[in-house]
Design an enzyme around this catalytic site. Structure first.
Site: not given
Length: 216
Positions: A24, A26, A53, A79-80, A185
């Site tokens: 991830d 981010h 993500d 999910n983001h 995740h």
């Protein structure tokens, strides 16, 4: 309802020298660029696959989102990304904003327009990516492949694909049907491997490392 061909995608790794999977990101664009240099990643010959993500929480979500335009980069949806898409579709953005989506509200009009165009690319991201390497088959999804056996275009619970931590928490064991499974995740202090399952979100945005794994 999503069709199986929209949920799954397949890549033949023979088209690249090396294939890397990254945890991830981010919004940690600069950290990713540093790690790619350290790994001697060659954008002319190599492919980078994200477990999803790309956005939220970190300093440069727009820069990370723009990577989807690069020929050397691909991703499954996290999910983001899904929260962002749901917010844009419904105008109900509370969940996304509570989980780091507030960067979008601070964009200039020009950058917001760029982000909207990039969200269209996010709509095309698969939930599950199968990478056929020279000697092994790898399956990449954001949080889990919620079944004991993998099968191409098998119907699975897409909410669990993006959100489930059950396998990791319970160390539920491996998955048959492919050689390796790669997930993100859940931020961990270090990469976790059991059976043929690998968790590579090592909390880059929370002060941890950004994990890359070479699968070819």
């Amino acid at each position: 309802m999503m069709r199986p061909e929209e949920i799954y995608q397949r890549i033949e790794a023979k088209n690249w020298r090396h294939v890397w999977v990254v945890g991830d990101i981010h919004g940690c664009f600069s950290m990713l660029m540093k790690r790619l240099r350290e790994c001697r990643f060659d954008p002319q010959q190599d492919l980078l696959v994200s477990v999803g993500d790309l956005i939220d929480r970190g300093p440069d979500s727009l820069g990370c989102l723009a990577l989807l335009r690069e020929s050397w980069m691909t991703a499954v949806r996290g999910n983001h990304e899904q929260m962002a898409l749901d917010a844009r579709a419904s105008s109900q953005s509370t969940l996304w904003l509570m989980n780091g989506g507030d960067w979008f509200t601070r964009l200039t009009a020009e950058h917001a327009a760029q982000a909207e165009a990039l969200f269209i690319l996010c709509q095309r991201l698969p939930w599950i990516l199968e990478v056929r390497c020279r000697h092994s088959t790898h399956v990449i999804a954001h949080a889990d492949y919620p079944a004991s056996t993998y099968q191409w275009q098998k119907k699975v619970d897409l909410h669990q694909v993006l959100w489930s931590r059950e396998r990791l928490i319970n160390k539920r064991g491996g998955i048959s049907g492919a050689d390796h499974f790669w997930f993100g995740h859940t931020p961990l202090r270090r990469r976790m491997d059991f059976a043929n399952v690998h968790y590579i979100d090592t909390g880059a945005v929370f002060g941890g490392q950004l994990t890359l794994a070479r699968i070819q």
